[in-house]
Design a protein around this motif. Structure first.
Motif, PDB file in Angstrom:
ATOM      1  N   THR A 213       0.826  -1.210   0.000  1.00 25.45           N
ATOM      2  CA  THR A 213       0.000   0.000   0.000  1.00 25.45           C
ATOM      3  C   THR A 213       0.856   1.254   0.000  1.00 25.45           C
ATOM      4  O   THR A 213       0.444   2.291  -0.528  1.00 25.45           O
ATOM      5  CB  THR A 213      -0.889   0.011   1.262  1.00 25.45           C
ATOM      6  N   LYS A 214       2.037   1.164   0.581  1.00 22.92           N
ATOM      7  CA  LYS A 214       2.855   2.341   0.844  1.00 22.92           C
ATOM      8  C   LYS A 214       3.765   2.656  -0.346  1.00 22.92           C
ATOM      9  O   LYS A 214       3.304   2.866  -1.443  1.00 22.92           O
ATOM     10  CB  LYS A 214       3.644   2.118   2.136  1.00 22.92           C
ATOM     11  N   PHE A 215       5.063   2.697  -0.145  1.00 21.38           N
ATOM     12  CA  PHE A 215       5.981   3.199  -1.167  1.00 21.38           C
ATOM     13  C   PHE A 215       5.984   2.365  -2.444  1.00 21.38           C
ATOM     14  O   PHE A 215       6.162   2.919  -3.535  1.00 21.38           O
ATOM     15  CB  PHE A 215       7.403   3.262  -0.610  1.00 21.38           C
ATOM     16  N   ILE A 216       5.839   1.059  -2.345  1.00 21.13           N
ATOM     17  CA  ILE A 216       6.002   0.235  -3.541  1.00 21.13           C
ATOM     18  C   ILE A 216       4.904   0.534  -4.552  1.00 21.13           C
ATOM     19  O   ILE A 216       5.163   0.688  -5.751  1.00 21.13           O
ATOM     20  CB  ILE A 216       6.078  -1.261  -3.174  1.00 21.13           C
ATOM     21  N   ASP A 221      -3.691   4.491  -3.750  1.00 22.30           N
ATOM     22  CA  ASP A 221      -4.970   4.137  -4.343  1.00 22.30           C
ATOM     23  C   ASP A 221      -5.269   2.645  -4.325  1.00 22.30           C
ATOM     24  O   ASP A 221      -6.225   2.188  -4.954  1.00 22.30           O
ATOM     25  CB  ASP A 221      -5.051   4.659  -5.784  1.00 22.30           C
ATOM     26  N   VAL A 222      -4.478   1.847  -3.613  1.00 24.76           N
ATOM     27  CA  VAL A 222      -4.723   0.411  -3.580  1.00 24.76           C
ATOM     28  C   VAL A 222      -4.062  -0.188  -2.342  1.00 24.76           C
ATOM     29  O   VAL A 222      -3.012   0.291  -1.894  1.00 24.76           O
ATOM     30  CB  VAL A 222      -4.184  -0.271  -4.857  1.00 24.76           C
ATOM     31  N   SER A 253      -5.930  -5.065  -8.006  1.00 26.61           N
ATOM     32  CA  SER A 253      -4.945  -4.500  -7.085  1.00 26.61           C
ATOM     33  C   SER A 253      -3.529  -4.854  -7.511  1.00 26.61           C
ATOM     34  O   SER A 253      -2.622  -4.019  -7.462  1.00 26.61           O
ATOM     35  CB  SER A 253      -5.218  -4.998  -5.660  1.00 26.61           C
ATOM     36  N   ALA A 254      -3.328  -6.100  -7.924  1.00 21.97           N
ATOM     37  CA  ALA A 254      -1.992  -6.527  -8.366  1.00 21.97           C
ATOM     38  C   ALA A 254      -1.540  -5.697  -9.570  1.00 21.97           C
ATOM     39  O   ALA A 254      -0.382  -5.277  -9.654  1.00 21.97           O
ATOM     40  CB  ALA A 254      -2.006  -8.014  -8.719  1.00 21.97           C
ATOM     41  N   TRP A 255      -2.452  -5.446 -10.507  1.00 24.33           N
ATOM     42  CA  TRP A 255      -2.104  -4.673 -11.700  1.00 24.33           C
ATOM     43  C   TRP A 255      -1.739  -3.235 -11.333  1.00 24.33           C
ATOM     44  O   TRP A 255      -0.753  -2.686 -11.828  1.00 24.33           O
ATOM     45  CB  TRP A 255      -3.276  -4.697 -12.684  1.00 24.33           C
TER      46      TRP A 255
END
Length: 403
Positions: A213-216, A221-222, A253-255
């Protein structure tokens, strides 16, 4: 993916690894497989994964088990982190709970950091004991405390480095070496650092956890999480958390996470540079009592940060002389910093984290641990998550808020 991509620099690999043009259309952007169900040949024994060395090799049957888009994300994350395998989950907390509930059972002992993400601390100290797991919270920046807390039934040590919200560090290599003779596993929540800054497996850790959810993802938005490590460990975790705990990450979400992670290196370099400049500026401000940032020479673990971190991160915590006043200004007068929880977005965020509130809601400190926390945080800290805005705009806003 061609073999040459394995020799790419990380900045290139995060964009190119496991990404090939689609055969049917030659589309460059990865496709999203939305189907929940997949046809299969019953003669191939698709209903059973018995005999598979890696459960990720099981045929696609049902999206709750595996999905091509999620698999692609897992492959790319594992390549980025230098791991053999990865399990992507619906949230960062799903990764943590899946990790703990897969590796720990009644009668086992867990050691965690006494200052870490509130959800992790509360799950470990309030939920796991109900299932017969013993939990000890210690200052993991002090390796001696961790090793002294080991018991015969200690199965896992879980740390954050840098920690949330005090930005203390744990010497991963020293701790990993200290745990070798005990057979205790070491997991590292590296959400604050990302693979750009620190790759814990290269320092001897067994498991890495991220809140994607954070930096990566980087765009706020996900939701998503990830557990990375050896194939044998991830096979064990996938067989429980990936099947029975309902932590499945959706294809959408993965996309989105894959789209966000492709800009991870330039984003992290930009916001880390900005954060470093802002942290230095904050140390000179009269209303600021203390700045907690690993890249400052004043940080008590600056030498370790130089050894263990390629950059010093995008999170800053600092004490002020009147936290109530400064909190109110950030919430009501800020135009560039959004007053909100979470970190790692493209937009800068700020939130006050007050010592008494954290104590009452989450940590329930002993007198000794409360004193140790206050020695860093005082009445509380303002936590900044630096985004991609111009540094001069952020400094201009901070100058106004800290007047």
């Amino acid at each position: 993916m061609s073999d040459n991509s394995y020799r790419y620099a990380p900045e290139t690999a995060v964009v190119r690894a496991f990404v090939d043009p689609e055969l049917a259309t030659q589309a460059i952007s990865p496709s999203m497989v939305m189907s929940v169900n997949h046809c299969f040949d019953p003669q191939q024994g698709a209903f059973s994964a018995q005999g598979l060395e890696d459960l990720s090799e099981a045929p696609y049957l049902y999206a709750g088990w595996s999905n091509p888009t999620v698999d692609q994300l897992e492959q790319r994350l594992a390549h980025l982190e230098g791991a053999e395998a990865c399990l992507a989950t619906a949230t960062g907390m799903a990764a943590i709970s899946g990790l703990f509930l897969s590796l720990l059972k009644h009668g086992d002992h867990l050691i965690i950091s006494d200052v870490c993400y509130a959800g992790v601390y509360e799950f470990a100290t309030q939920v796991l004991p109900d299932y017969g797991v013993e939990v000890t919270a210690v200052d993991t920046s002090d390796i001696t405390q961790v090793l002294n807390a080991l018991q015969k039934n200690t199965k896992l040590v879980h740390i954050e480095t840098p920690s949330n919200p005090l930005l203390t560090l744990t010497d991963i290599r020293s701790l990993a070496n200290g745990l070798k003779t005990s057979g205790t596993l070491l997991s590292v929540d590296a959400t604050f650092s990302t693979p750009v800054i620190t790759k814990p497996l290269s320092f001897g850790a067994d498991i890495v956890v991220h809140s994607l959810t954070k930096f990566i993802n980087g765009h706020g938005d996900v939701l998503g999480g990830a557990i990375l490590g050896s194939r044998s460990l991830l096979n064990q975790i996938r067989s429980r958390a990936g099947v029975y705990l309902g932590a499945t990450l959706s294809a959408q979400s993965a996309w989105l996470i894959m789209r966000g992670m492709e800009t991870l290196y330039p984003r992290m370099k930009t916001l880390c540079s900005s954060a470093h400049e802002i942290a230095n500026w904050l140390e000179k401000q009269p209303r600021v009592l203390r700045v907690l940032y690993p890249g400052l020479a004043s940080h008590h673990q600056f030498a370790l940060a130089q050894q263990q971190m390629a950059l010093f991160g995008g999170i800053i915590a600092f004490q002020v002389d009147d936290i109530d006043l400064i909190q109110q200004r950030f919430a009501q007068e800020s135009h560039v910093f959004y007053y909100a929880f979470s970190i790692g977005h493209q937009r800068s965020l700020a939130v006050a984290m007050k010592t008494d509130e954290l104590d009452q809601s989450t940590y329930h400190f002993t007198a000794e641990k409360r004193a140790a926390f206050r020695s860093f945080a005082g009445d509380g800290v303002i936590r900044l998550s630096i985004g991609l805005e111009a540094t001069e705009d952020l400094l201009r806003e901070l100058e106004h808020l800290l007047r």
